[in-house]
Every structure is written in structure tokens, then in C-alpha cells.
Design a protein around this motif. Sequence first.
Motif, PDB file in Angstrom:
ATOM      1  N   ALA A  24       0.833  -1.210   0.000  1.00 26.46           N
ATOM      2  CA  ALA A  24       0.000   0.000   0.000  1.00 26.46           C
ATOM      3  C   ALA A  24       0.863   1.255   0.000  1.00 26.46           C
ATOM      4  CB  ALA A  24      -0.928  -0.006   1.217  1.00 26.46           C
ATOM      5  N   THR A  25       1.964   1.222   0.733  1.00 26.95           N
ATOM      6  CA  THR A  25       2.877   2.370   0.784  1.00 26.95           C
ATOM      7  C   THR A  25       3.479   2.634  -0.591  1.00 26.95           C
ATOM      8  OG1 THR A  25       3.341   1.961   3.117  1.00 26.95           O
ATOM      9  CG2 THR A  25       4.953   3.284   1.911  1.00 26.95           C
ATOM     10  N   LYS A  26       3.839   1.570  -1.305  1.00 24.48           N
ATOM     11  CA  LYS A  26       4.359   1.732  -2.674  1.00 24.48           C
ATOM     12  C   LYS A  26       3.337   2.417  -3.568  1.00 24.48           C
ATOM     13  CE  LYS A  26       7.126  -2.475  -3.027  1.00 24.48           C
ATOM     14  NZ  LYS A  26       7.238  -3.751  -3.764  1.00 24.48           N
ATOM     15  N   ILE A 165     -12.617  17.236  10.195  1.00 18.70           N
ATOM     16  CA  ILE A 165     -11.181  17.481  10.382  1.00 18.70           C
ATOM     17  C   ILE A 165     -10.360  16.482   9.570  1.00 18.70           C
ATOM     18  CG2 ILE A 165      -9.300  17.332  12.081  1.00 18.70           C
ATOM     19  CD1 ILE A 165     -11.192  18.629  14.114  1.00 18.70           C
ATOM     20  N   TRP A 166     -10.816  15.248   9.508  1.00 17.53           N
ATOM     21  CA  TRP A 166     -10.068  14.207   8.812  1.00 17.53           C
ATOM     22  C   TRP A 166     -10.938  13.570   7.733  1.00 17.53           C
ATOM     23  CZ3 TRP A 166     -12.064  13.819  13.688  1.00 17.53           C
ATOM     24  CH2 TRP A 166     -13.050  12.865  13.889  1.00 17.53           C
ATOM     25  N   THR A 167     -10.267  12.913   6.782  1.00 22.05           N
ATOM     26  CA  THR A 167     -10.938  12.153   5.725  1.00 22.05           C
ATOM     27  C   THR A 167     -10.332  10.759   5.710  1.00 22.05           C
ATOM     28  OG1 THR A 167     -11.285  14.143   4.398  1.00 22.05           O
ATOM     29  CG2 THR A 167     -11.411  12.025   3.243  1.00 22.05           C
ATOM     30  N   GLU A 168     -11.192   9.765   5.799  1.00 17.70           N
ATOM     31  CA  GLU A 168     -10.753   8.372   5.748  1.00 17.70           C
ATOM     32  C   GLU A 168     -10.806   7.880   4.302  1.00 17.70           C
ATOM     33  OE1 GLU A 168     -12.512   4.019   7.171  1.00 17.70           O
ATOM     34  OE2 GLU A 168     -13.563   5.867   7.721  1.00 17.70           O
ATOM     35  N   PHE A 169      -9.809   7.095   3.905  1.00 20.02           N
ATOM     36  CA  PHE A 169      -9.879   6.421   2.609  1.00 20.02           C
ATOM     37  C   PHE A 169      -9.315   5.011   2.770  1.00 20.02           C
ATOM     38  CE2 PHE A 169      -5.681   8.178   2.692  1.00 20.02           C
ATOM     39  CZ  PHE A 169      -4.876   7.520   1.758  1.00 20.02           C
ATOM     40  N   THR A 170      -9.736   4.109   1.905  1.00 18.25           N
ATOM     41  CA  THR A 170      -9.349   2.706   2.059  1.00 18.25           C
ATOM     42  C   THR A 170      -8.526   2.165   0.893  1.00 18.25           C
ATOM     43  OG1 THR A 170     -11.459   2.031   1.097  1.00 18.25           O
ATOM     44  CG2 THR A 170     -11.356   2.165   3.508  1.00 18.25           C
ATOM     45  N   ASP A 171      -8.519   2.865  -0.222  1.00 20.82           N
ATOM     46  CA  ASP A 171      -7.773   2.433  -1.397  1.00 20.82           C
ATOM     47  C   ASP A 171      -6.542   3.324  -1.548  1.00 20.82           C
ATOM     48  OD1 ASP A 171      -6.747   1.879  -3.905  1.00 20.82           O
ATOM     49  OD2 ASP A 171      -8.653   2.043  -4.963  1.00 20.82           O
ATOM     50  N   PRO A 172      -5.333   2.769  -1.369  1.00 16.30           N
ATOM     51  CA  PRO A 172      -4.136   3.619  -1.433  1.00 16.30           C
ATOM     52  C   PRO A 172      -3.962   4.353  -2.755  1.00 16.30           C
ATOM     53  CG  PRO A 172      -3.549   1.281  -1.340  1.00 16.30           C
ATOM     54  CD  PRO A 172      -5.007   1.374  -1.073  1.00 16.30           C
TER      55      PRO A 172
END
Length: 195
Positions: A24-26, A165-172
Amino acid sequence: MQKIKKVCVYCASSEKIDTKYFEATKVVAKALVKNNTTVVYGGGARGLMGQLADTILEEKGRVIGIMPHFMKEVEFHHKDVNEFIFTADMHERKKQFMVGVDALITLPGGCGTFEELMEAITLKRLGIFTKPIVILNLDGYYDPLLNMLNKAIEEGFMGERHREIWTEFTDPAKVLEAIQSSAPWSNDAIKFAQA
């Protein structure tokens, strides 16, 4: 669409984690390089930090490491990044992370990552920091933390507007979309900082 020129990425230094986090980091790193976005991060050479920097460098992007001097002394720092900033302490490091960035990206991490994220959320609540804060909630990793933040809102410790304040996402691969879809935030937020 606003140009995202520079971001800070919070992430883990641990190497003992599942390979899905490295993958996911890549993906995040490649998306940022493709967008010609400079990345600021904690400067480490191991774990997700190392993966982030290595991928950015392989893709011919620009990455800046920021780390306190005492960590350099134990050889934690990545020696190949484009630029390195050494700070007096952890507090100065966190301040430098936010200088001139268009967004903060939080990847999975441990207590250091949690602490950096929570300080950023607090500063945004007070209107001191106003840029998007996006959290990669890969396979529900951040569910407990997000549930705690939502509980704080439900119980009146934070206000309903603080959910923005924050936004969540699940697909890198959708890191840039997550940043762009974040609600605008004002430095007048201190006026509604109390729940």
C-alpha cells in the motif's frame, strides 16, 4: 482542482508488519510521484518509512527526511533522500512536518504515528493547521481510533463539525482523491473548537 505540491506522510518504522502495508505504501508513493508531489516524512530507512522513500527515489520523485539529531546517531536515517533536515528534538520535527504542506497523509503506524496524527487533529480543531488530513484505513486498521474519535463526538467531547477534520480512505491508489475531497477548513475554527 487544487495542485498538491507538497505533502507530509506519517507512517511506521517497523519491519515486522504484514506485506500488505508495504504494498500500500508503494502505491501511495507512486501516486504522489506521478502527481509531481514532494513528500516530507520522518526520515527513516526502515519499515514503511524506508519503503516510502525508496519507492519515491526509484520513481525519480522528491523526498525530504526530517529527524532529530539523536536518531541520526543511532543510524535510523535514510542516507539517499534528496534533502535531510535534522532538528533539535521531536517537537521541532513535528513542527517542520507541517511547514508549507498541502496535506497530511497518515498510513498505518504505531504510537509515534498515532501521536503525530492526534496532534495534527488537535491543531486543526484549533485552526492552527487548516490543510486536509487523510487517513489510510487499510483493512480496518484505524477502525478503533476512528471509532474513538466518533465516540468523543457522540459523547459531546468534540463537536459535530469536527468530523470534517479528517478524511478516511481505504484504497491507497485514491490518496490524491481523498485529499481533494476533504472539506475546506478555516483558521477561524477556534471559534467552534469547544464542543
